[in-house]
Design an enzyme around this catalytic site. Sequence first.
Site, mmCIF file in Angstrom:
data_model
loop_
_atom_site.group_PDB
_atom_site.id
_atom_site.type_symbol
_atom_site.label_atom_id
_atom_site.label_comp_id
_atom_site.label_asym_id
_atom_site.label_seq_id
_atom_site.Cartn_x
_atom_site.Cartn_y
_atom_site.Cartn_z
ATOM 1 N N LYS A 116 33.713 6.651 17.890
ATOM 2 C CA LYS A 116 33.398 6.280 16.500
ATOM 3 C C LYS A 116 34.666 6.446 15.687
ATOM 4 C CE LYS A 116 29.640 5.159 14.117
ATOM 5 N NZ LYS A 116 28.396 4.630 14.690
HETATM 6 N N1 GLU Z 1 27.916 1.058 14.523
HETATM 7 C C1 GLU Z 1 26.858 0.625 15.387
HETATM 8 C C2 GLU Z 1 26.144 1.817 15.991
HETATM 9 O O1 GLU Z 1 26.115 2.893 15.427
HETATM 10 C C3 GLU Z 1 27.322 -0.396 16.416
HETATM 11 C C4 GLU Z 1 28.413 0.045 17.347
HETATM 12 C C5 GLU Z 1 29.014 -1.079 18.182
HETATM 13 O O2 GLU Z 1 28.542 -2.189 18.112
HETATM 14 O O3 GLU Z 1 29.979 -0.788 18.907
HETATM 15 O O4 GLU Z 1 25.504 1.730 17.012
#
Ligand code: GLU
Length: 437
Positions: free
Chosen positions: A129
């Site tokens: 993240k």
């Molecule tokens: N931000 C989204 C999540 O928390 C998507 C992450 C992604 O597509 O890599 O799952």
Amino acid sequence: MGGEEPQTKDDPQNPLGTVRRVEASDEMTPFEAATYFFHRSADRLNVRDEVRAVLSTSYRELAVQIPVKYEDGSIHVHRGYRVQHNGARGPYKGGIRYADTVDMDEVRALAALMTWKNALIDVPYGGAKGGVHCDPTAMSHPEKERLTRRFTAMISYIIGVNRDIPAPDMGTDAQTMAWMMDEYGRKMGYTPGIVTGKPVELGGSPGREEATGRGVVLCTQEAAKRAGMSFRGAAIAIQGFGNVGYWTAALAQEAGAKVVAVSDVRGGIYNANGLDIDTVLKHSGDAGSVQGYHDAEDVSNQELLEVRCDILIPAAIHGVIHSENAGHIKAKLMVEAANGPTTPAADEILTDRGVTVVPDILANTGGVTVSYFEWVQNIQQFRWELDQVNRELEKRMSRATTQVFERATANNTTLRDAAFDIGVDRVRSAAEVRGYV
Ligand code: GLU
């Protein structure tokens, strides 16, 4: 354990996030809460201490400074983060968040949740993240572009198509991904697979924008069926009206449910007879908030969680359901579209009250699943049709949902415990067979 001082946020003595094991409470930081659920699962699975040490900390954490020139000539120095939690199952994968809550602890928690989520939905990724501490709502388009380009350059050393693939999260969108791809491409050449959630004309996948909401609705329909509740006509309250909240509301309405409440940062609206989501969207576009909508009464975000409804869907931020309000939730089914909306203390209260909670790491996997389809399309330079995307999404969501429900029944655990057990077990065995630990 116990007896030690709690770890503080951004603790320089604790760069990779070792946390002591603590009792469930509301006071836990997001990473402590995520680690709490992990340890419960590791206990049930008898995970060896060495493996536990690897899986409960980040693999790599990068914190960067991002000086940004604002329209008035001033320079603000923002802080940005990218955390790679575990890569046993494949390249690191997870979104980038722009919000004023972002710090190392929050990003670290979200990275760990991505590891379990990606394993559970069975996409070949590890978890990561990123985030930048800023208020995107107070920034102009060019300011956001400068911030994004600088941040991309700063993290470009550790991302890559086969290494770490960012995507949108709260406060970022397809435009943000377009800038990231462009900035990365300036140095590395045309690389569409470096980010997912791009605009379709730059190699984004059809269906990616609504994918998280679509997955939430699929999962809610399945959970309602198993709880003996009819989804058609069910009263649903949704906290949040961003990408995930809006699409969840719109697709739930399309599937026959009655969306009785929605909210944004300013507050919410409630109408027991149901809201018309597209008219609410139009109103919020004009008025800057869903509040003040003509055919509903205004409620606070706090009140929204406690309105009379069959299904509650928190789709905003973490920690909103805590021990003060968990006892007042009227819904029989709660589906976590947001990451980490329920504190461990609230989770216990809801379990004791017999509220079925579909956990974040199952409910909101639709986004990363279609991100995976986008990445596959980029690598193969071959575009899928929307119905193929939706079909494959449905297949994966339904498989993971069935696995979670069946495991919970077999082991007599909550759905969250079952989801963590499946995710942690898959990552544990990948790490072991690789010889990683
Ligand atoms: N931000 C989204 C999540 O928390 C998507 C992450 C992604 O597509 O890599 O799952």
